[in-house]
Design an enzyme around this catalytic site. Structure first.
Site, short mmCIF file in Angstrom:
data_model
loop_
_atom_site.label_atom_id
_atom_site.label_comp_id
_atom_site.label_asym_id
_atom_site.label_seq_id
_atom_site.Cartn_x
_atom_site.Cartn_y
_atom_site.Cartn_z
N LYS A 99 -0.30 7.45 8.34
CA LYS A 99 -0.78 8.57 9.16
C LYS A 99 -1.29 7.98 10.47
CE LYS A 99 -2.20 11.30 5.14
NZ LYS A 99 -3.32 11.92 4.43
N ASP B 274 -4.29 5.96 5.71
CA ASP B 274 -4.86 7.19 6.27
C ASP B 274 -5.83 6.77 7.38
OD1 ASP B 274 -6.01 9.63 6.73
OD2 ASP B 274 -6.51 10.07 4.67
N VAL C 214 -0.51 14.40 1.15
CA VAL C 214 0.78 14.31 0.48
C VAL C 214 0.61 13.89 -0.98
CG1 VAL C 214 2.17 13.90 2.54
CG2 VAL C 214 1.11 11.97 1.40
N GLU D 259 0.85 -1.20 0.00
CA GLU D 259 0.00 0.00 0.00
C GLU D 259 0.88 1.24 0.00
OE1 GLU D 259 -2.57 1.55 -0.76
OE2 GLU D 259 -4.13 1.08 0.72
N ASP D 260 0.41 2.29 -0.66
CA ASP D 260 1.18 3.54 -0.68
C ASP D 260 1.07 4.29 0.64
OD1 ASP D 260 -1.52 4.04 -1.04
OD2 ASP D 260 -1.29 5.38 -2.75
P1 IMP Z 1 -7.62 4.95 3.95
O1 IMP Z 1 -8.61 3.90 3.55
O2 IMP Z 1 -8.28 6.13 4.58
O3 IMP Z 1 -6.49 4.42 4.79
O4 IMP Z 1 -7.06 5.56 2.63
C1 IMP Z 1 -6.12 4.99 1.86
C2 IMP Z 1 -6.13 5.57 0.47
O5 IMP Z 1 -6.54 6.96 0.45
C3 IMP Z 1 -4.74 5.55 -0.09
O6 IMP Z 1 -4.48 4.32 -0.74
C4 IMP Z 1 -4.73 6.73 -1.01
O7 IMP Z 1 -5.22 6.35 -2.28
C5 IMP Z 1 -5.71 7.72 -0.40
N1 IMP Z 1 -5.00 8.74 0.41
C6 IMP Z 1 -5.04 8.85 1.75
N2 IMP Z 1 -4.28 9.88 2.18
C7 IMP Z 1 -3.72 10.41 1.06
C8 IMP Z 1 -2.80 11.51 0.84
O8 IMP Z 1 -2.33 12.20 1.75
N3 IMP Z 1 -2.46 11.74 -0.46
C9 IMP Z 1 -2.94 11.02 -1.50
N4 IMP Z 1 -3.79 9.98 -1.34
C10 IMP Z 1 -4.18 9.68 -0.07
#
Ligand code: IMP
Length: 195
Positions: free
Chosen positions: A146, A118, A168, A114-115
């Site tokens: 994060k 969040d 970011v 995963e990149d």
């Molecule tokens: P989560 O499900 O909230 O953990 O989100 C994960 C996904 O949201 C990542 O795989 C990204 O595609 C996107 N994402 C979350 N934060 C960022 C950020 O700061 N920059 C760009 N994409 C983000």
């Protein structure tokens, strides 16, 4: 700030035009950390019966996945999954599967690549989905984390960098499909998270 760390001024038209972004990680720092992760993961998976399957989460993990695989010292296989998530609050939301993996992962060692984590919603979903296919082992590597906002049920086994709650871009991460190809990682100001 070292001389290799430059700021980025948003140049496309729109609400962010002219905004200055801070460089969080330079290309050199990114590549050095990728190598460390690759060494650690290669070591941990060196006794796998079959080559571990790396599952990249599209689109953001593309460059990290490519760099990580090539830096690993053991043989691996690759597959990709694509999801989209809609966040109702920071901890709840809906995840939709857009593209599934094609590999058979039962009894295989699987690493989700995963990149960024969040809220953690995506990784919680992906872990459950992979586990339902009974892999031999399941691990998660995320390049960015994060930590202060995430509501993960289980911490990623491997983390590139823990970052503050700032939006970011770069190294695969986009803003409206832009800035993915930047080799460094840049952050918006803390009060402008673009979420
Ligand atoms: P989560 O499900 O909230 O953990 O989100 C994960 C996904 O949201 C990542 O795989 C990204 O595609 C996107 N994402 C979350 N934060 C960022 C950020 O700061 N920059 C760009 N994409 C983000």
């Amino acid at each position: 700030m070292s001389s290799s760390k430059k700021n980025l001024i948003i140049d496309h038209k729109g609400p962010f035009h002219g905004q200055k972004l801070d460089c969080l990680f330079s290309e050199q720092e990114i590549q050095a950390r990728v190598k460390e992760l690759a060494d650690q993961i290669s070591h941990d998976l060196e006794n796998a019966k079959k080559p571990p399957i790396l599952v990249g989460v599209l689109n953001g993990s593309l460059f990290f996945m490519a760099d990580l695989m090539r830096a690993m010292s053991i043989e691996t296989e690759m597959d990709f999954i694509k999801i989209s998530s809609y966040h109702h609050t920071s901890s709840t939301g809906t995840v939709r599967l857009v593209k599934d993996i094609s590999a058979q992962i039962t009894d295989r060692d699987v690493l989700i690549v995963e990149d960024i984590v969040d809220t953690g919603l995506s990784i919680n979903f992906l872990r459950n989905r992979m586990l339902s296919n009974a892999p031999h082992s399941l691990r998660v590597v995320t390049f960015l984390y994060k930590k202060e906002v995430s509501q993960l049920k289980k911490e990623p086994e491997y983390i590139g960098f823990v970052i503050p709650n700032r939006f970011v871009v770069g190294y695969g991460l986009d803003l409206d499909q832009k800035y993915r190809t930047l080799r460094d990682i840049y952050a918006f100001a803390p009060d402008n998270k673009q979420e």
